[in-house]
Write a protein that holds these residues in place. Structure first.
Motif, PDB file in Angstrom:
ATOM      1  N   UNK A 119      14.708   0.501 -22.716  1.00  7.74           N
ATOM      2  CA  UNK A 119      15.997  -0.028 -22.000  1.00  7.74           C
ATOM      3  C   UNK A 119      15.564  -0.721 -20.854  1.00  7.74           C
ATOM      4  N   UNK A 120      14.859  -0.265 -20.048  1.00  4.31           N
ATOM      5  CA  UNK A 120      14.428  -1.183 -18.454  1.00  4.31           C
ATOM      6  C   UNK A 120      13.492  -1.820 -18.549  1.00  4.31           C
ATOM      7  N   UNK A 121      12.442  -2.081 -19.610  1.00  4.61           N
ATOM      8  CA  UNK A 121      11.436  -2.818 -19.543  1.00  4.61           C
ATOM      9  C   UNK A 121      10.064  -2.616 -18.903  1.00  4.61           C
ATOM     10  N   UNK A 122       9.310  -3.328 -18.503  1.00  3.04           N
ATOM     11  CA  UNK A 122       8.020  -2.999 -18.309  1.00  3.04           C
ATOM     12  C   UNK A 122       7.960  -2.315 -16.892  1.00  3.04           C
ATOM     13  N   UNK A 123       8.668  -2.291 -15.972  1.00  3.64           N
ATOM     14  CA  UNK A 123       8.934  -1.605 -14.816  1.00  3.64           C
ATOM     15  C   UNK A 123       9.701  -0.148 -14.795  1.00  3.64           C
ATOM     16  N   UNK A 124       9.576   0.229 -15.902  1.00  3.79           N
ATOM     17  CA  UNK A 124      10.432   1.537 -16.301  1.00  3.79           C
ATOM     18  C   UNK A 124      10.133   2.765 -15.472  1.00  3.79           C
ATOM     19  N   UNK A 125       8.614   2.605 -15.160  1.00  5.02           N
ATOM     20  CA  UNK A 125       7.939   3.676 -14.636  1.00  5.02           C
ATOM     21  C   UNK A 125       8.456   3.995 -13.123  1.00  5.02           C
ATOM     22  N   UNK A 126       8.872   2.809 -12.381  1.00  3.40           N
ATOM     23  CA  UNK A 126       9.339   2.870 -11.030  1.00  3.40           C
ATOM     24  C   UNK A 126      10.691   3.560 -11.175  1.00  3.40           C
TER      25      UNK A 126
ATOM     26  N   UNK B 238       0.963  -1.287   0.061  1.00  2.00           N
ATOM     27  CA  UNK B 238      -0.033   0.058   0.028  1.00  2.00           C
ATOM     28  C   UNK B 238       0.763   1.178   0.009  1.00  2.00           C
ATOM     29  N   UNK B 239       1.797   1.274   0.827  1.00  2.00           N
ATOM     30  CA  UNK B 239       2.824   2.371   0.657  1.00  2.00           C
ATOM     31  C   UNK B 239       3.537   2.532  -0.532  1.00  2.00           C
ATOM     32  N   UNK B 240       3.995   1.393  -1.228  1.00  4.70           N
ATOM     33  CA  UNK B 240       4.540   1.641  -2.523  1.00  4.70           C
ATOM     34  C   UNK B 240       3.483   2.433  -3.445  1.00  4.70           C
ATOM     35  N   UNK B 241       2.335   1.700  -3.354  1.00  5.96           N
ATOM     36  CA  UNK B 241       1.290   2.604  -4.396  1.00  5.96           C
ATOM     37  C   UNK B 241       1.057   3.692  -4.191  1.00  5.96           C
TER      38      UNK B 241
ATOM     39  N   UNK C 127      11.498  -6.467 -15.197  1.00  2.00           N
ATOM     40  CA  UNK C 127      12.469  -6.318 -16.408  1.00  2.00           C
ATOM     41  C   UNK C 127      12.236  -6.967 -17.617  1.00  2.00           C
ATOM     42  N   UNK C 128      12.205  -8.582 -17.271  1.00  2.34           N
ATOM     43  CA  UNK C 128      11.978  -9.327 -18.434  1.00  2.34           C
ATOM     44  C   UNK C 128      13.438  -9.419 -18.805  1.00  2.34           C
ATOM     45  N   UNK C 129      13.786  -9.319 -20.181  1.00  4.34           N
ATOM     46  CA  UNK C 129      15.237  -9.533 -20.750  1.00  4.34           C
ATOM     47  C   UNK C 129      15.948  -8.208 -20.707  1.00  4.34           C
ATOM     48  N   UNK C 130      15.494  -7.365 -19.928  1.00  6.75           N
ATOM     49  CA  UNK C 130      16.280  -6.084 -19.587  1.00  6.75           C
ATOM     50  C   UNK C 130      16.831  -5.899 -18.281  1.00  6.75           C
ATOM     51  N   UNK C 131      16.648  -7.119 -17.277  1.00 11.32           N
ATOM     52  CA  UNK C 131      16.930  -7.144 -16.147  1.00 11.32           C
ATOM     53  C   UNK C 131      18.372  -6.769 -15.934  1.00 11.32           C
ATOM     54  N   UNK C 132      19.584  -7.154 -16.838  1.00 14.11           N
ATOM     55  CA  UNK C 132      20.636  -6.732 -16.520  1.00 14.11           C
ATOM     56  C   UNK C 132      20.798  -5.478 -16.499  1.00 14.11           C
ATOM     57  N   UNK C 133      20.317  -4.685 -17.385  1.00  7.22           N
ATOM     58  CA  UNK C 133      20.280  -3.207 -17.425  1.00  7.22           C
ATOM     59  C   UNK C 133      19.828  -2.399 -16.187  1.00  7.22           C
ATOM     60  N   UNK C 134      18.714  -2.983 -15.618  1.00  4.54           N
ATOM     61  CA  UNK C 134      18.070  -2.730 -14.293  1.00  4.54           C
ATOM     62  C   UNK C 134      19.165  -3.008 -13.130  1.00  4.54           C
ATOM     63  N   UNK C 135      19.706  -3.941 -12.939  1.00  7.72           N
ATOM     64  CA  UNK C 135      20.665  -4.452 -12.068  1.00  7.72           C
ATOM     65  C   UNK C 135      21.813  -3.478 -12.073  1.00  7.72           C
TER      66      UNK C 135
ATOM     67  N   UNK D 185      10.882   3.331   0.204  1.00  7.42           N
ATOM     68  CA  UNK D 185       9.925   3.426  -1.370  1.00  7.42           C
ATOM     69  C   UNK D 185      11.059   3.262  -2.528  1.00  7.42           C
ATOM     70  N   UNK D 186      12.382   3.968  -2.169  1.00 12.00           N
ATOM     71  CA  UNK D 186      13.214   3.560  -3.348  1.00 12.00           C
ATOM     72  C   UNK D 186      13.816   2.078  -3.471  1.00 12.00           C
ATOM     73  N   UNK D 187      13.875   1.477  -2.518  1.00 13.51           N
ATOM     74  CA  UNK D 187      14.095   0.125  -2.268  1.00 13.51           C
ATOM     75  C   UNK D 187      13.010  -0.753  -3.055  1.00 13.51           C
ATOM     76  N   UNK D 188      11.759  -0.230  -2.677  1.00 12.01           N
ATOM     77  CA  UNK D 188      10.685  -1.071  -3.551  1.00 12.01           C
ATOM     78  C   UNK D 188      10.669  -0.681  -4.993  1.00 12.01           C
ATOM     79  N   UNK D 189      10.914   0.427  -5.523  1.00 11.91           N
ATOM     80  CA  UNK D 189      10.753   0.846  -6.683  1.00 11.91           C
ATOM     81  C   UNK D 189      11.663   0.341  -7.590  1.00 11.91           C
ATOM     82  N   UNK D 190      12.859   0.056  -7.056  1.00 14.17           N
ATOM     83  CA  UNK D 190      14.205  -0.743  -7.630  1.00 14.17           C
ATOM     84  C   UNK D 190      13.569  -2.147  -7.866  1.00 14.17           C
ATOM     85  N   UNK D 191      13.285  -2.759  -6.674  1.00 17.93           N
ATOM     86  CA  UNK D 191      12.917  -4.273  -6.788  1.00 17.93           C
ATOM     87  C   UNK D 191      11.819  -4.544  -7.708  1.00 17.93           C
ATOM     88  N   UNK D 192      10.944  -3.545  -7.613  1.00 23.36           N
ATOM     89  CA  UNK D 192       9.799  -3.609  -8.506  1.00 23.36           C
ATOM     90  C   UNK D 192      10.192  -3.618 -10.079  1.00 23.36           C
ATOM     91  N   UNK D 193      10.882  -2.720 -10.239  1.00 24.74           N
ATOM     92  CA  UNK D 193      11.682  -2.480 -11.743  1.00 24.74           C
ATOM     93  C   UNK D 193      12.411  -3.696 -12.296  1.00 24.74           C
TER      94      UNK D 193
END
Length: 613
Positions: free
Chosen positions: A486-493, A3-6, A543-551, A531-539
C-alpha cells in the motif's frame, strides 16, 4: 540528521523484531485451518409469564439449564488422505463446477484471476473442481490440492464457503492479495501449487466490517470473508448471500412506538404485544432476515417503574426486565421461525449479566465494549474499566452461547490523529473467540476516507474475523504485506512509526473519545518528533506511485505536529488537504471546521464537543 534517522530506525526495527518477530513482505502468513464451531441442539419451551421468571425453570423433556449446555460439538469435516508438501508448476487448468449461482460465481472468479496470473483455462488440463455441498454450513469449506493417487484440486463448501475456498486457493497457491477494493496484488511469473488439505470451520458466524474504504464494496468483503454489511444491504445470491438483520440496532422505539429519547416500560403487556406483532411483520415481509434486533434505545432512561425495578433488583442487573421481555418475544416466534435469532444489546445500563434469567436458545446477546480503553488489551488487569467489561463477558459466556460483540476500533471524536490500537486488535479478537462469541462487528470510521490507518485496519480486521485465533507472527505478517503493497518501498518507516507509537500507547489508556495525548503523552511526541518527521518524509520520498496513500496517512502526524506547534499557515494547509481528501474531522462526518475556530491553537481545540461525542 541522517545518522540520527538511521540509528532511530534501526532501534525501531530491532524493537519490532523483539516484540513480534521479523516478518518479511515475501513471507505470507500461514492461514491454515481454524478451530471448530458448535452446532444447534434442543430448543426450549415457553415460559408462562415473562414477568415471573425464576431460578426454577419450567421442566420440559428437551430443556436444559442453559444454552451453553444445549450445544454440542459438531462433527468435524473429515480430511482426505493427501500427499502433502509436493510442489508442481501449473500452466493450464480445467475448471469444473455446478450450476448454482454461488458455484458459477466461484468458477468465474477462479477463471478471472488465474488468467490474470497467466494460467490458461482450457479443456483436458489440470482439474479444479468447485462444488456446493448443501450439508455444509454456509461459510465452511474443504480445500484439497491433489488427493493421494488422484490429480486435481477440489473445493467443496457451503453457499458462501465454496466461494471463500476459491479465494483461499488464490491467496495460498497463487499468492494473490485483496488488500483494498482498489489494490489487488497478482505476483508476476508462473504458478506452482503445493499439495495439502485445509478445512475451514467458521469460529464466527457473523463477521462485519464497516470501515469506509470497504463499506460499499461487497466483492471485497466476499474476497476477505465478511458475511454481513447492513449498510450496503444483503449480498447477492451469486455471492452466497449474507447475514441479514431486520432492524439493526436501537429498535425498541419503533417496535413499541416509544420516543427514541426514552425507553419503553418492559413490564407493560401492551408493549410486548406490539413488539411481537412488529417482529412478525418484519419476518413476514422480509423472508431473508436471519436476525431481528429487539434492542434498547440509545439513552440511559430505562424504565424505573415498580415492576421493572423489582425484576432488575432480583436479577442484580438492569438487564433483568429487558432480557425477560426479549425472551418472551423469542418464545413467541420460535415455532414459526426456528432459524431466526432475536438480538438484544448488553449496552451501557444493560451490560451486566443477569443472576436468574438465561437467554433463550434463539436469543443473541450483543455485548458492547464502548466504555473500554483500547490502546492496551482488554485483558490488561491494570485497567479497571477493561476488567469490568471482561468480567461481564465471562459472565455472559457462562449462560449464553450466542454472544455477539459490538466493538470499537476508531476514535470517534478525533478521526485524524494517531489512534494507536493496532497492537491490541489480535489479542482482543482472540479473547472474544475464547468466550463463546459467535459474531463481531468492529465499528470503525464509516463516514469518510481515513487520514490515519483506516485501510490497514479494515484489512487486518477482516483477517482476524476469519481467523480470530491467529498467531502473533501471522498477524504481523499480514500487516507487513499490506504496508509494503500500500505504501511502497518506504513502508518500513511507517512500520517504525506504528511500532513506536504502539509501544508507548500500550502503557496508557485512551477511549474511543479520548484526547490524542491520553495514551501517548505530549512529552513522548516531542522526544520522538525529529525521528517521526524524518520517517514520514522518507516514506513519502520512496513511495513511488503510492505517494498519495502516504500523504493521506501522514495527515495524522501533521495533526499531531500542529498540536505541538500551533501555526496558522500550517493549519490552513492541513484544513485544505483534509477537505480535498473528503476526510471528516469527527464522528459528525463534516469535512469543515467551525467558522469561529481559533487557528492559532492546535486542531484539538478547534471543536467544542457535545456530550454525545
Amino acid at each position: 540528521m541522517k545518522r540520527f534517522l538511521t540509528l532511530a530506525l534501526s532501534a525501531a526495527m530491532l524493537l519490532s523484531c523483539f516484540l513480534v518477530g521479523c516478518n518479511k513482505p515475501d513471507q505470507p502468513a500461514d492461514t491454515t485451518a481454524t478451530q471448530g464451531d458448535t452446532t444447534e441442539a434442543a430448543t426450549r419451551g415457553e415460559t408462562s409469564d415473562f414477568l415471573e421468571e425464576s431460578a426454577t425453570e419450567p421442566e420440559t423433556s428437551d430443556e436444559t439449564s442453559s444454552d451453553t449446555d444445549e450445544e454440542t460439538e459438531g462433527e468435524k469435516i473429515p480430511l482426505p488422505e493427501v500427499e502433502t508438501g509436493i510442489t508442481r508448476a501449473i500452466t493450464s487448468v480445467t475448471i469444473l463446477s455446478g450450476d448454482t449461482p454461488s458455484e458459477a460465481y466461484a468458477a468465474a472468479e477462479m477463471k478471472k484471476y488465474l488468467e490474470k496470473k497467466g494460467v490458461t483455462v482450457k479443456d483436458d488440463a489440470y482439474t479444479v473442481s468447485i462444488r456446493l455441498d448443501p450439508a455444509m454450513d454456509d461459510d465452511d469449506y474443504l480445500l484439497v490440492v491433489q488427493r493421494k493417487n488422484k490429480e486435481g484440486t477440489t473445493i467443496t463448501g457451503g453457499k458462501r464457503g465454496v466461494i471463500y475456498g476459491v479465494y483461499r486457493f488464490l491467496e495460498d497457491q497463487a499468492g494473490i492479495r485483496f488488500f483494498t477494493p482498489e489494490l489487488e496484488i497478482i505476483p508476476e511469473g508462473g504458478m506452482s501449487i503445493t499439495t495439502g488439505a485445509w478445512v475451514y470451520d467458521a469460529v464466527l458466524s457473523l463477521r462485519q466490517n464497516d470501515w469506509y474504504s470497504v463499506r460499499f464494496t461487497p466483492d471485497w468483503m466476499v474476497k476477505n470473508g465478511i458475511n454481513i454489511c447492513d449498510w450496503y444491504g444483503p449480498f447477492s445470491e451469486e455471492m452466497g448471500g449474507s447475514v441479514v438483520y431486520g432492524g439493526f440496532v436501537h429498535t425498541l422505539g419503533d417496535l413499541t412506538g416509544t420516543p427514541n429519547d426514552s425507553q419503553p416500560c418492559l413490564t407493560d403487556p401492551a408493549n410486548l404485544e406490539k413488539t411481537i406483532a412488529n417482529v412478525r411483520k418484519i419476518l413476514s415481509e422480509r423472508p431473508n432476515v436471519n436476525i431481528v434486533s429487539v434492542s434498547q434505545n440509545d439513552n440511559w432512561n430505562y424504565c424505573k417503574c415498580e415492576r421493572c425495578a423489582a425484576i432488575d433488583a432480583e436479577e442484580g442487573s438492569n438487564m433483568g426486565s429487558l432480557l425477560r421481555f426479549v425472551n418472551a418475544v423469542a418464545d413467541a416466534i420460535a415455532e414459526d421461525y426456528p432459524d431466526v435469532l432475536i438480538d438484544t444489546l448488553a449496552y451501557q445500563w444493560s451490560r451486566t449479566p443477569t443472576k436468574i434469567t438465561k437467554p433463550r436458545p434463539n436469543v443473541c446477546i450483543r455485548l458492547c465494549s464502548i466504555v473500554c480503553d483500547f490502546t492496551h488489551a482488554l485483558t490488561d488487569e491494570d485497567c479497571g474499566m477493561n476488567v469490568s467489561f471482561c468480567n461481564d463477558l465471562v459472565g455472559w459466556s457462562e449462560i449464553c452461547n450466542k454472544i455477539y460483540i459490538w466493538d470499537y476500533t476508531n476514535n470517534f471524536r478525533y478521526n485524524i490523529p494517531t489512534y494507536a490500537n493496532l497492537h491490541v486488535l489480535r489479542e482482543n479478537m482472540r479473547f472474544y473467540a475464547e468466550h463463546n462469541v459467535k459474531g463481531i462487528f468492529p465499528q470503525g470510521n464509516c463516514g469518510a476516507p481515513s487520514g490515519e490507518f483506516g485501510e490497514l485496519r479494515a484489512y487486518l480486521l477482516a483477517k482476524l474475523l476469519v481467523n480470530p485465533m491467529m498467531s502473533e507472527k501471522e498477524y504481523y505478517a499480514h500487516m507487513d504485506e499490506f504496508l509494503a503493497a500500500y505504501y511502497g518501498e518506504g513502508w518500513e518507516y511507517i512500520r517504525a512509526y506504528i511500532n513506536m507509537t504502539s509501544v508507548k500507547a500500550d502503557t496508557g489508556c485512551q477511549s474511543v473519545y479520548g484526547h490524542p495525548f491520553e495514551a501517548i503523552p505530549e512529552d513522548y511526541y516531542r522526544m520522538m518528533e525529529n525521528a517521526f518527521e524524518e520517517w514520514w518524509s522518507k516514506a513519502e520520498e520512496l513511495a513511488g506511485d503510492r505517494v498519495e496513500f502516504v500523504k493521506r496517512s501522514r495527515l495524522q502526524w501533521r495533526y499531531i505536529k500542529l498540536m505541538l506547534h500551533p501555526d496558522e499557515e500550517e493549519a490552513r494547509k492541513l484544513i485544505a488537504d483534509v477537505k480535498a481528501a473528503g476526510i471528516s474531522w469527527t464522528e459528525t462526518g463534516s469535512t469543515d471546521i467551525p467558522s469561529d475556530a481559533d487557528l492559532s491553537k492546535g486542531p484539538d481545540e478547534w471543536f467544542t464537543f457535545d456530550w454525545w461525542l
